[in-house]
Write an enzyme that holds these catalytic residues in place. Sequence first.
Site, PDB file in Angstrom:
ATOM      1  N   GLU A  34       0.807  -1.300   0.088  1.00 37.27           N
ATOM      2  CA  GLU A  34       0.004  -0.149   0.026  1.00 37.27           C
ATOM      3  C   GLU A  34       0.817   1.265  -0.107  1.00 37.27           C
ATOM      4  OE1 GLU A  34      -2.316  -1.433   3.636  1.00 37.27           O
ATOM      5  OE2 GLU A  34      -1.379   0.389   4.818  1.00 37.27           O
TER       6      GLU A  34
ATOM      7  N   SER B  78      11.727   7.082  14.557  1.00 39.99           N
ATOM      8  CA  SER B  78      10.376   6.563  15.583  1.00 39.99           C
ATOM      9  C   SER B  78      10.816   6.481  16.590  1.00 39.99           C
ATOM     10  CB  SER B  78       9.790   5.679  14.696  1.00 39.99           C
ATOM     11  OG  SER B  78       9.396   5.902  13.541  1.00 39.99           O
ATOM     12  N   LEU B  79      10.505   7.530  17.790  1.00 40.02           N
ATOM     13  CA  LEU B  79      11.284   7.361  19.108  1.00 40.02           C
ATOM     14  C   LEU B  79      10.009   6.795  19.987  1.00 40.02           C
ATOM     15  CD1 LEU B  79      13.633   7.990  20.444  1.00 40.02           C
ATOM     16  CD2 LEU B  79      12.853  10.418  21.119  1.00 40.02           C
TER      17      LEU B  79
ATOM     18  N   CYS C  75       3.644   8.452   0.058  1.00 43.96           N
ATOM     19  CA  CYS C  75       4.464   7.446   1.238  1.00 43.96           C
ATOM     20  C   CYS C  75       4.126   6.015   0.748  1.00 43.96           C
ATOM     21  CB  CYS C  75       3.353   7.764   2.477  1.00 43.96           C
ATOM     22  SG  CYS C  75       4.095   6.440   3.764  1.00 43.96           S
TER      23      CYS C  75
ATOM     24  N   CYS D  70       6.701  -6.731   7.728  1.00 43.35           N
ATOM     25  CA  CYS D  70       7.648  -6.024   8.520  1.00 43.35           C
ATOM     26  C   CYS D  70       8.229  -6.967   9.535  1.00 43.35           C
ATOM     27  CB  CYS D  70       7.255  -4.425   9.166  1.00 43.35           C
ATOM     28  SG  CYS D  70       8.533  -3.730  10.079  1.00 43.35           S
TER      29      CYS D  70
ATOM     30  N   ASN E  94      -2.942   6.242  16.066  1.00 38.50           N
ATOM     31  CA  ASN E  94      -4.127   5.593  14.878  1.00 38.50           C
ATOM     32  C   ASN E  94      -4.468   4.366  15.572  1.00 38.50           C
ATOM     33  OD1 ASN E  94      -5.663   5.794  12.781  1.00 38.50           O
ATOM     34  ND2 ASN E  94      -4.040   6.677  11.356  1.00 38.50           N
TER      35      ASN E  94
ATOM     36  N   SER F 206      12.102   7.078   7.155  1.00 39.37           N
ATOM     37  CA  SER F 206      11.789   7.021   8.757  1.00 39.37           C
ATOM     38  C   SER F 206      12.138   5.645   9.072  1.00 39.37           C
ATOM     39  CB  SER F 206      10.133   7.146   8.919  1.00 39.37           C
ATOM     40  OG  SER F 206       9.735   6.848  10.311  1.00 39.37           O
TER      41      SER F 206
ATOM     42  N   CYS G  18       1.623  -1.002  15.844  1.00 39.22           N
ATOM     43  CA  CYS G  18       1.563  -0.980  14.495  1.00 39.22           C
ATOM     44  C   CYS G  18       0.898  -2.223  13.609  1.00 39.22           C
ATOM     45  CB  CYS G  18       2.836  -0.753  13.738  1.00 39.22           C
ATOM     46  SG  CYS G  18       3.031  -0.555  11.991  1.00 39.22           S
TER      47      CYS G  18
ATOM     48  N   CYS H 220      -0.409   2.472   8.955  1.00 38.96           N
ATOM     49  CA  CYS H 220       0.506   1.782   7.920  1.00 38.96           C
ATOM     50  C   CYS H 220      -0.239   0.314   8.454  1.00 38.96           C
ATOM     51  CB  CYS H 220       1.731   1.478   8.726  1.00 38.96           C
ATOM     52  SG  CYS H 220       2.519   3.315   8.969  1.00 38.96           S
TER      53      CYS H 220
ATOM     54  N   GLU I  75      10.567  -1.618   7.374  1.00 43.35           N
ATOM     55  CA  GLU I  75      11.635  -0.982   7.845  1.00 43.35           C
ATOM     56  C   GLU I  75      12.506  -0.717   6.911  1.00 43.35           C
ATOM     57  OE1 GLU I  75      12.555   1.036  10.549  1.00 43.35           O
ATOM     58  OE2 GLU I  75      14.547   0.827   9.525  1.00 43.35           O
TER      59      GLU I  75
ATOM     60  N   CYS J 121       6.522  -3.570  16.174  1.00 48.34           N
ATOM     61  CA  CYS J 121       6.147  -2.567  17.025  1.00 48.34           C
ATOM     62  C   CYS J 121       4.585  -2.790  17.576  1.00 48.34           C
ATOM     63  CB  CYS J 121       6.058  -1.202  16.405  1.00 48.34           C
ATOM     64  SG  CYS J 121       7.629  -0.867  15.817  1.00 48.34           S
TER      65      CYS J 121
HETATM   66  N1  SAH Z   1       9.541   1.253  10.209  1.00 47.46           N
HETATM   67  C1  SAH Z   1       9.915   2.749   9.849  1.00 47.46           C
HETATM   68  C2  SAH Z   1       8.875   3.295   8.931  1.00 47.46           C
HETATM   69  C3  SAH Z   1       7.409   2.743   9.049  1.00 47.46           C
HETATM   70  S1  SAH Z   1       6.311   3.359   9.974  1.00 47.46           S
HETATM   71  C4  SAH Z   1       9.536   3.312  11.246  1.00 47.46           C
HETATM   72  O1  SAH Z   1       9.338   2.841  12.141  1.00 47.46           O
HETATM   73  O2  SAH Z   1       9.626   4.663  11.220  1.00 47.46           O
HETATM   74  C5  SAH Z   1       6.128   4.935   9.837  1.00 47.46           C
HETATM   75  C6  SAH Z   1       5.512   5.473  11.323  1.00 47.46           C
HETATM   76  O3  SAH Z   1       4.277   5.421  11.451  1.00 47.46           O
HETATM   77  C7  SAH Z   1       6.648   5.103  12.164  1.00 47.46           C
HETATM   78  O4  SAH Z   1       6.742   6.377  13.171  1.00 47.46           O
HETATM   79  C8  SAH Z   1       5.637   4.417  13.164  1.00 47.46           C
HETATM   80  O5  SAH Z   1       6.126   4.293  14.395  1.00 47.46           O
HETATM   81  C9  SAH Z   1       4.123   5.157  12.799  1.00 47.46           C
HETATM   82  N2  SAH Z   1       3.090   4.131  13.356  1.00 47.46           N
HETATM   83  C10 SAH Z   1       2.873   2.943  12.906  1.00 47.46           C
HETATM   84  N3  SAH Z   1       1.577   2.470  13.303  1.00 47.46           N
HETATM   85  C11 SAH Z   1       1.171   3.480  13.781  1.00 47.46           C
HETATM   86  C12 SAH Z   1      -0.270   3.685  14.433  1.00 47.46           C
HETATM   87  N4  SAH Z   1      -1.001   3.041  14.455  1.00 47.46           N
HETATM   88  N5  SAH Z   1      -0.511   5.065  14.850  1.00 47.46           N
HETATM   89  C13 SAH Z   1       0.466   6.078  14.882  1.00 47.46           C
HETATM   90  N6  SAH Z   1       1.722   5.800  14.332  1.00 47.46           N
HETATM   91  C14 SAH Z   1       2.027   4.639  14.070  1.00 47.46           C
END
Ligand code: SAH
Length: 352
Positions: free
Chosen positions: A100, A222-223, A113, A120, A298, A199, A127, A341, A168, A124
């Site tokens: 997507e 992504s902190l 995007c 992945c 989200n 990211s 996610c 995502c 990632e 996380c």
């Molecule tokens: N793997 C990479 C890029 C993909 S995720 C990364 O971790 O940065 C892109 C961003 O969306 C990241 O900051 C991730 O932590 C965030 N993300 C994923 N799921 C989310 C959600 N349900 N709500 C808010 N941010 C989310």
Amino acid sequence: MDFVDTGNQKRDIKSMALEELAEEMLAMGEKAFRAKQIYEWMHVKLAEDFGQMTNLAKGLREKCRERYVYTCLKQVRVQESAIDGTKKFLFGLADGNMVESVWMKYKHGNSVCISSQVGCRMGCAFCASGLDGLERNLLPSEMLEQVYAITRLTGERVSHVVVMGTGEPLDNYENVVKFIRLITDSNGLNISQRNITLSTCGLVPQMRALAGEGLQITLALSLHAATDGKRRELMPVANKYRLDELMEACAYYFERTGRRITFEYSLIAGMNDKAGDAEELAGLAGPLKCHVNLIPVNPIKERAFRPGTHNEAVRFKELLGKKGINATVRREMGRDIDGACGQLRRKARTET
Ligand code: SAH
């Protein structure tokens, strides 16, 4: 050369740099300038097959078809947000997998995007992309095509690319770096490097390697938590790399590239959105002069994480501001179209 291994012995022509393509042409007994012509058809005119390359002899087009895979993505589905016009595309890959990509319209231009992997493996907690693990890496051509297909479908030029969709990117390092070189190539779509954002969840060795690539892209980290303990609850990768190592890698990236890092911080009610969290976050962002992007989490149906109120997000931002940290509460685009995502791909897969 695993990035051109498409499994059927044919090389993936859209993943080739212009110089590689020139070598291919010479090896085929063709003139080197043919490479430039083909490259332009692929990366500027966004041709959908060799048949459209009308300034090439039929024989050469035929030879190319025999030798190369020509990657093109097919739209499987599209959802348009009634709120902000954001469009989420689901594309089919040659092997039946789906990815997507999201198209967003801003005042400063159109942004896409893209996904960097099918699935992945970072896992996380909040996610949707990682719920089923990693299927495979995407090729440079498959990342390019997300932008190209969207350009063809919308008829509008894309000015910004964010590598922030499923996957990632630094876990697919070679292919992603190659993609960035191709999409910013002056012989291709020529998108400014400064308009590319990558990211990462924080793979320290790859962040350091990226600093040495000579690229002027923006790196977003992504902190999501400002202490190791809390971060480990949300992101398994935090068990591998501590925050102090991560902050050193960020400092190194800035030192080498002159580009400031952006911190991505998803606000999750009761988890990381209190005044104390803002204080700890300011402690990390301050020395690096980072910009902080606050994103109300989200919600996904598989997990219980919820965002706080908009006012709470604004309060959090103000607390950071008082500490001298520049922060924005990100506009939530495409809320009504499974914007988070991995949500759309997941939905489509469970339906079929
Ligand atoms: N793997 C990479 C890029 C993909 S995720 C990364 O971790 O940065 C892109 C961003 O969306 C990241 O900051 C991730 O932590 C965030 N993300 C994923 N799921 C989310 C959600 N349900 N709500 C808010 N941010 C989310």
